[in-house]
Design a protein around this motif. Structure first.
Motif, PDB file in Angstrom:
ATOM      1  N   GLY A 219       0.843  -1.193   0.000  1.00 53.17           N
ATOM      2  CA  GLY A 219       0.000   0.000   0.000  1.00 53.17           C
ATOM      3  C   GLY A 219       0.870   1.230   0.000  1.00 53.17           C
ATOM      4  O   GLY A 219       1.813   1.311   0.791  1.00 53.17           O
ATOM      5  N   ASP A 290      -1.429  -4.081   4.293  1.00 49.16           N
ATOM      6  CA  ASP A 290      -2.839  -3.830   4.048  1.00 49.16           C
ATOM      7  C   ASP A 290      -2.996  -2.466   3.387  1.00 49.16           C
ATOM      8  O   ASP A 290      -2.937  -1.426   4.026  1.00 49.16           O
ATOM      9  CB  ASP A 290      -3.565  -3.868   5.401  1.00 49.16           C
ATOM     10  N   ALA A 291      -3.180  -2.494   2.057  1.00 43.56           N
ATOM     11  CA  ALA A 291      -3.240  -1.245   1.306  1.00 43.56           C
ATOM     12  C   ALA A 291      -4.433  -0.404   1.736  1.00 43.56           C
ATOM     13  O   ALA A 291      -4.338   0.811   1.864  1.00 43.56           O
ATOM     14  CB  ALA A 291      -3.308  -1.550  -0.191  1.00 43.56           C
ATOM     15  N   ARG A 292      -5.570  -1.056   1.975  1.00 45.54           N
ATOM     16  CA  ARG A 292      -6.757  -0.284   2.349  1.00 45.54           C
ATOM     17  C   ARG A 292      -6.601   0.343   3.725  1.00 45.54           C
ATOM     18  O   ARG A 292      -6.984   1.481   3.964  1.00 45.54           O
ATOM     19  CB  ARG A 292      -8.006  -1.175   2.320  1.00 45.54           C
ATOM     20  N   ALA A 293      -6.015  -0.427   4.641  1.00 41.52           N
ATOM     21  CA  ALA A 293      -5.872   0.088   6.009  1.00 41.52           C
ATOM     22  C   ALA A 293      -4.966   1.314   6.056  1.00 41.52           C
ATOM     23  O   ALA A 293      -5.257   2.278   6.754  1.00 41.52           O
ATOM     24  CB  ALA A 293      -5.325  -1.002   6.928  1.00 41.52           C
ATOM     25  N   ARG A 295      -4.440   3.416   3.689  1.00 39.54           N
ATOM     26  CA  ARG A 295      -5.140   4.553   3.074  1.00 39.54           C
ATOM     27  C   ARG A 295      -6.162   5.156   4.059  1.00 39.54           C
ATOM     28  O   ARG A 295      -6.217   6.371   4.211  1.00 39.54           O
ATOM     29  CB  ARG A 295      -5.832   4.123   1.779  1.00 39.54           C
ATOM     30  N   SER A 296      -6.894   4.290   4.729  1.00 39.98           N
ATOM     31  CA  SER A 296      -7.845   4.791   5.736  1.00 39.98           C
ATOM     32  C   SER A 296      -7.117   5.560   6.827  1.00 39.98           C
ATOM     33  O   SER A 296      -7.566   6.619   7.274  1.00 39.98           O
ATOM     34  CB  SER A 296      -8.599   3.637   6.402  1.00 39.98           C
ATOM     35  N   GLU A 299      -6.100   8.921   5.508  1.00 36.90           N
ATOM     36  CA  GLU A 299      -7.253   9.832   5.404  1.00 36.90           C
ATOM     37  C   GLU A 299      -7.665  10.343   6.775  1.00 36.90           C
ATOM     38  O   GLU A 299      -7.869  11.549   6.975  1.00 36.90           O
ATOM     39  CB  GLU A 299      -8.425   9.104   4.729  1.00 36.90           C
ATOM     40  N   GLU A 318      -5.102   9.693  -6.199  1.00 35.81           N
ATOM     41  CA  GLU A 318      -6.098   8.635  -6.384  1.00 35.81           C
ATOM     42  C   GLU A 318      -5.553   7.515  -7.257  1.00 35.81           C
ATOM     43  O   GLU A 318      -6.232   6.511  -7.488  1.00 35.81           O
ATOM     44  CB  GLU A 318      -7.364   9.214  -7.038  1.00 35.81           C
TER      45      GLU A 318
END
Lengths: 468, 468
Positions: A219, A290-293, A295-296, A299, A318
């Motif tokens: 990520g 964990d790419a999503r984690a 990013r969250s 943010e 993006e």
């Protein structure tokens, strides 16, 4: 042909000994073209054995040697002098990947491998070699180690020094020190590799290295925060370190004026926000899992920064393309500034906690001495490292401005010293800061450095006139 | 009282100069009580200025100096010889925290601070100082740096060397080198601090240091995996590095025989599984952000390891107390072994990829030479570092067994060398491996080390008879 040239040709073969002006040309001047030398010759050995034979011959004949990698250094550290006596020893042909050990997370490479090729070899094996800098396509790993290169991922991975487990070095008498160990722990006496890392070729010639590899990140988050002041940037850095910890890879600061130069000279580039803001922080985070984690997390952390009044606005890339475009803004600053006209550059560091006060005090001192001076300030704020450059006031001819070099340097470097900083954070001393450093290092420290130099290179043939 | 003693007393005051046998006692023998010295005196300066004055006097009078911190070293590096000429210089009273800079993530401490007090100062400020080892309650940070201590968190944070930004050192002529910089990047010549880190007091006396601080972890997971072989442990390490990346802090291996000694000599300790298994891996993970996420990650990764046939069973600590109990198993191994009887200890490292082959080959060689020899093998597998200890065969008197010391060392160390390893991974050379190392280092390397020593300490008064 002199006797020395004849013997050099016998070691490397005639093809690998350059003496014609056209062949010498790429080797006799530095990246910024501030120095032009006249070497005895350029020799391009193909192996450590050949390097050792050359150095032995040079020791015998007292021929000074200038080791040269990709020749992308910024302080003239790889440029010969004008005496016609110095031999440029190019490592370009020592460019093999000798070994890769995945279980040990190590890569053994020769000095002449470009940094990009080292990164690629790691990536192909499913690993990361994290050293990264603007010239990575042409700089060579031997030069990166000899100059202890920094770059954009120091916050997470350290400088080049931290990425090395072992070295092979040809010493000033031509002996080969085989310190090519792949060990994470080794306390058997002095850690000799540390002597050669960052010594800019003045103590010996690095011919190969065992490098550390890391897991590949999955990520990657790149964002720009619009901010008011450098002090706010330092506070934002603290917030991100507290909230993101080891995931923070890079934290770069640049001023709106620096951004403006990129937008002007790189017409395809786009400002990160519709409005302009006084300062910007470019932030990069990564995680190996964990790419999503991540990013969250980015943010949420940046939202918290806005909430806390530490950022006016934030923009997250993006896509990979957007991330690269944001990095290009930062990476093109140096060239954009050159396109705008000559300026007086500094590569300085201070403790992170003192950056804001340093910038304020030094900006003010320069403005007093040179009303209208335009500061182009950007750099690796996370490491306390600023490229703090002074451009001519509006309407002043850049060439004329350069007459102030010594006075500007004095103001900036005295201020750096007052703030407990370094006048060369990542570029080294080379030729260009060799005199300047005498003002800032204690006699005790210079004496220690000279003792080390005299002990390892008693004939003084290794890159003379550099560093010391 | 000799003239030197009188002048020493004048520098530090009579109270801080010890000459009575009872006062000297704690300072004249090493932790393992293998050496007993007879010093001229023990002097306890209270400041860098006093250290400098003492060293200057010693240089003038050619008085050899043995710097001493917490005196917990394992190689006799801080023990005076029996000549009656050496002055033990204890750093114990230099124990102030000089500064803490949260924005810069640095802590400036004097050499005599215990490691535990440094950890505590960081923790009180909301930061982590990650160096951690069994003797942390009494060892001192100056000694940790002089010996480049390793410990249990090297996988994530590096050795002591990687945790230092700046040093203050009293040089062998009594001059003070003020290298107390808090900079992440500084390329202004040779990185002199590297000379003194790991030099075991043979090049000067570290009096203070600027240390790096890190975010405090919020999630900590401690687990034990039951495994069959060291090869499986290496594969498990690879799986965890791939799946957990930077979250992996520690990875320790120990054999069932080593566990058995702890269970026997520490009756309150409990085996991690109902059944016994051939080998165990103690795994520690942490994260600075999300305690639940790192626990889930650990659970999933260890389940995947069982699935992949890399572990027979796993046990995760459910509380801080359980985690500490698991670590106690590992940390009591050294003492349990001593309780069982004398044994022949080694502190070795090899590339992680060669650990299994090293253990197999060396176990076999020892078994051939000493049928029935009982190997007590444990250590920091993640760093390639094993405490590889040979205990007497069943029924053989431990004292008699120790007669084999030289032969056992020869077999083990020759094997280490054949596998590209180090005969002192984290303890240093001190007095006990000073001769032994000559067999394994090249003449080129020894020559370089001697040149450095002669350049920095030409009178040879700094901790003579250690390292070199």
């Amino acid at each position: 042909m002199s006797a020395v040239l004849g013997r050099l040709a016998a070691i490397v073969g005639g093809e690998a000994l350059l003496t014609a002006a056209a062949d010498l040309a790429p080797h006799i001047t530095d990246w910024r073209k501030r120095y032009v030398g006249r070497p005895l010759a350029v020799v391009k050995p193909a192996s450590t054995v050949e390097v050792a034979a050359i150095v032995k011959l040079c020791a015998e004949t007292r021929t000074p040697i200038v080791p040269q990698g990709g020749n992308t250094g910024l302080v003239g550290g790889a440029t010969p002098d004008a005496s016609g006596r110095e031999l440029v020893l190019s490592l370009t042909r020592l460019n093999r990947v000798r070994a890769i050990d995945l279980e040990n997370n190590t890569l053994t490479v020769e000095a002449g491998c470009t940094l990009a090729s080292v990164q690629a070899a790691a990536r192909e094996a499913g690993r990361l070699f994290p050293l990264s800098l603007a010239s990575e396509g042409s700089c060579q790993i031997g030069g990166n180690l000899a100059s202890n290169a920094g770059g954009t991922a120091v916050l997470r991975y350290g400088n080049a020094r931290e990425l090395v487990l072992g070295l092979e070095v040809v010493l000033p008498d031509g002996a080969v020190w085989d310190g090519l160990r792949g060990l994470r722990k080794d306390n058997t006496g002095y850690d000799l590799k540390q002597l050669f890392i960052g010594a800019e070729g003045t103590l010996g010639i690095i011919t190969a290295a065992v490098l550390k590899l890391f897991p590949l990140p999955v990520g990657r988050v790149t964002a720009v925060a619009a901010i008011d002041t450098p002090a706010q940037a330092v506070a934002l850095l603290g917030l991100l370190q507290a909230r993101c910890g080891e995931r923070l890879v890079g934290f770069e600061l640049f001023s709106d004026f620096a951004l403006g130069l990129v937008l002007k000279h790189y017409p395809e580039s786009v400002a990160p926000f519709r409005e302009r803001h006084p300062q910007y922080a470019l932030v990069e985070l990564e995680d190996t899992q964990d790419a999503r984690a991540v990013r969250s997390l980015a943010e949420a952390s940046l939202a918290a920064a806005i909430e806390a009044g530490l950022a006016r606005d934030v923009a997250l890339a993006e896509s990979e393309a957007q991330a690269n475009a944001l990095w290009a803004l930062r990476e093109n600053m140096s060239e954009a500034q050159t396109a705008e006209g000559k300026n007086i550059k500094h590569d300085v560091s201070v403790p992170v906690s003192r950056i804001a006060a340093f910038i304020a005090a030094t900006d003010a001192a320069l403005a007093r001495a040179f009303p209208g001076v335009r500061m182009v300030t950007f750099g690796h704020l996370g490491d306390g490292n600023l490229h703090y450059n002074a451009a001519a006031p509006e309407g002043v001819d850049p060439e004329a401005w350069m007459q102030n070099l010594a006075r500007v340097n004095r103001i900036v470097h005295d201020s750096v010293a007052a703030f407990g900083g370094s006048i060369s954070a990542e570029h080294g001393l080379g030729r260009s800061k060799r005199e300047e450093i005498l003002r800032y290092k204690s006699a005790v420290e210079m004496d220690l450095m000279r003792k080390v130099k005299a002990a390892i290179d008693p004939l003084g043939i290794m890159n003379p006139g550099k560093v010391l």
